[in-house]
Design a protein around this motif. Structure first.
Motif, PDB file in Angstrom:
ATOM      1  N   CYS A 140      47.011  43.266  42.629  1.00  0.00           N
ATOM      2  CA  CYS A 140      46.038  42.782  41.641  1.00  0.00           C
ATOM      3  C   CYS A 140      45.032  41.836  42.284  1.00  0.00           C
ATOM      4  CB  CYS A 140      46.763  42.062  40.506  1.00  0.00           C
ATOM      5  SG  CYS A 140      47.672  43.144  39.380  1.00  0.00           S
ATOM      6  N   VAL A 141      45.520  40.968  43.162  1.00  0.00           N
ATOM      7  CA  VAL A 141      44.635  40.025  43.830  1.00  0.00           C
ATOM      8  C   VAL A 141      43.700  40.752  44.795  1.00  0.00           C
ATOM      9  CG1 VAL A 141      44.551  38.079  45.435  1.00  0.00           C
ATOM     10  CG2 VAL A 141      46.218  38.080  43.558  1.00  0.00           C
ATOM     11  N   ARG A 142      44.236  41.673  45.601  1.00  0.00           N
ATOM     12  CA  ARG A 142      43.416  42.411  46.562  1.00  0.00           C
ATOM     13  C   ARG A 142      42.311  43.208  45.868  1.00  0.00           C
ATOM     14  NH1 ARG A 142      48.275  44.153  48.654  1.00  0.00           N
ATOM     15  NH2 ARG A 142      47.818  46.288  47.955  1.00  0.00           N
ATOM     16  N   GLN A 143      42.638  43.807  44.733  1.00  0.00           N
ATOM     17  CA  GLN A 143      41.674  44.625  44.018  1.00  0.00           C
ATOM     18  C   GLN A 143      40.448  43.839  43.570  1.00  0.00           C
ATOM     19  OE1 GLN A 143      42.928  47.818  44.863  1.00  0.00           O
ATOM     20  NE2 GLN A 143      42.135  48.335  42.848  1.00  0.00           N
ATOM     21  N   ARG A 144      40.586  42.522  43.462  1.00  0.00           N
ATOM     22  CA  ARG A 144      39.513  41.714  42.892  1.00  0.00           C
ATOM     23  C   ARG A 144      38.849  40.786  43.909  1.00  0.00           C
ATOM     24  NH1 ARG A 144      43.110  43.309  39.501  1.00  0.00           N
ATOM     25  NH2 ARG A 144      42.513  43.840  37.357  1.00  0.00           N
ATOM     26  N   ARG A 145      39.316  40.773  45.136  1.00  0.00           N
ATOM     27  CA  ARG A 145      38.749  39.842  46.123  1.00  0.00           C
ATOM     28  C   ARG A 145      37.303  40.179  46.465  1.00  0.00           C
ATOM     29  NH1 ARG A 145      44.102  38.844  49.636  1.00  0.00           N
ATOM     30  NH2 ARG A 145      44.655  36.810  48.750  1.00  0.00           N
ATOM     31  N   GLY A 146      36.909  41.424  46.341  1.00  0.00           N
ATOM     32  CA  GLY A 146      35.543  41.803  46.673  1.00  0.00           C
ATOM     33  C   GLY A 146      34.591  41.740  45.494  1.00  0.00           C
ATOM     34  N   LEU A 147      35.084  41.341  44.338  1.00  0.00           N
ATOM     35  CA  LEU A 147      34.239  41.300  43.143  1.00  0.00           C
ATOM     36  C   LEU A 147      33.632  39.912  42.958  1.00  0.00           C
ATOM     37  CD1 LEU A 147      36.561  43.181  40.607  1.00  0.00           C
ATOM     38  CD2 LEU A 147      34.664  44.136  41.947  1.00  0.00           C
ATOM     39  N   PRO A 148      32.470  39.828  42.337  1.00  0.00           N
ATOM     40  CA  PRO A 148      31.924  38.504  41.990  1.00  0.00           C
ATOM     41  C   PRO A 148      32.916  37.771  41.087  1.00  0.00           C
ATOM     42  CG  PRO A 148      30.278  40.227  41.695  1.00  0.00           C
ATOM     43  CD  PRO A 148      31.577  40.929  41.926  1.00  0.00           C
ATOM     44  N   VAL A 149      33.123  36.493  41.356  1.00  0.00           N
ATOM     45  CA  VAL A 149      34.125  35.753  40.600  1.00  0.00           C
ATOM     46  C   VAL A 149      33.781  35.713  39.111  1.00  0.00           C
ATOM     47  CG1 VAL A 149      33.079  33.477  40.905  1.00  0.00           C
ATOM     48  CG2 VAL A 149      35.564  33.692  40.672  1.00  0.00           C
ATOM     49  N   GLU A 150      32.480  35.734  38.791  1.00  0.00           N
ATOM     50  CA  GLU A 150      32.080  35.741  37.383  1.00  0.00           C
ATOM     51  C   GLU A 150      32.595  36.990  36.676  1.00  0.00           C
ATOM     52  OE1 GLU A 150      29.437  33.289  39.826  1.00  0.00           O
ATOM     53  OE2 GLU A 150      29.995  35.427  39.932  1.00  0.00           O
ATOM     54  N   GLU A 151      32.636  38.100  37.410  1.00  0.00           N
ATOM     55  CA  GLU A 151      33.130  39.346  36.824  1.00  0.00           C
ATOM     56  C   GLU A 151      34.637  39.270  36.577  1.00  0.00           C
ATOM     57  OE1 GLU A 151      33.431  44.020  38.234  1.00  0.00           O
ATOM     58  OE2 GLU A 151      31.675  42.814  38.835  1.00  0.00           O
TER      59      GLU A 151
END
Length: 234
Positions: free
Chosen positions: A89-100
């Protein structure tokens, strides 16, 4: 809910309060704030948010009674256990803008809290442990939110802390009872006395909460056997 242990607690109000506390904190972070280390080994503040956003997949699968569907998806991703799920779950979101990621968590958690309140405390929902009361699951979620709030140093008003620590201690005692822990817990002035196989210690209420969530400071003098036996909510 066990009336002797969890008497007087409103699971939904507690869950809402902990979500609001996290929301207000996350909403005020900027730039490098997100990169600070959290109390979760290897995770930054941003990673804790990603974990919270990602675990809503599980929460919604429970509400939808579709755990089989979730597990099938995770199997395709090579995710085999809870620890791997959290890291995924963490890896999937590391490349996304934190606002998203923050918007995702707000949306999905808001839906979870709304649906659980609509079901009501006496209803049951599917979980990895089987059908489970909504009220108790809500308290488990609340405990996790409070623990992760502490992990990222979310401030708590001094006037709120005693009541917050009190409900967390109650949930910790319930969790120990639920897992048939051999530890005996007795409330005393200012905290709790814990005993296991002739070993005994007195803990402040805050230290007892930290012990049940595997967050007790490594330098604490609590006997290692007692320390391990008290972990019930990690």
């Amino acid at each position: 809910m066990k009336p002797t242990t969890l008497s007087g607690l409103d699971p939904f109000a507690i869950f809402d309060a902990e979500a609001a506390r996290l929301d207000a904190y996350f909403g005020g972070l900027t730039g490098p704030d997100w990169d600070h280390d959290s109390r979760c080994a290897g995770w930054s503040v941003r990673d804790v948010l990603a974990h919270l956003a990602g675990e809503e997949m599980y929460n919604h699968a429970c509400l939808d009674d579709d755990l089989d569907g979730l597990f099938a998806r995770l199997e395709k991703e090579g995710v085999q256990d809870l620890g791997a799920f959290n890291e995924w779950c963490v890896r999937q979101r590391r490349g996304l803008p934190v606002e998203e990621v923050l918007a995702e968590w707000r949306r999905e958690n808001g839906d979870t809290r709304h649906r659980m309140r609509e079901l009501g405390g006496n209803a049951t929902l599917a979980t990895m442990a089987g059908p489970y009361p909504v009220a108790l699951q809500t308290l488990h979620y609340s405990s996790e939110y409070a623990t992760h709030a502490d992990d990222v140093d979310v401030p708590v008003e001094p006037g709120e802390e005693p009541e917050r620590t009190a409900w967390r201690a109650k949930v910790g005692i319930f969790a120990l009872e639920e897992k048939d822990s051999p530890v005996r817990v007795e409330e005393i002035a200012g905290g709790y006395r814990v005993e296991l196989d002739g070993r005994a210690a007195e803990l402040s209420a805050a230290d007892f909460v930290d012990a049940t969530t595997a967050r007790l400071d490594s330098g604490h003098t609590l006997d290692p056997e007692l320390r391990g036996a008290l972990v019930a909510l990690a």
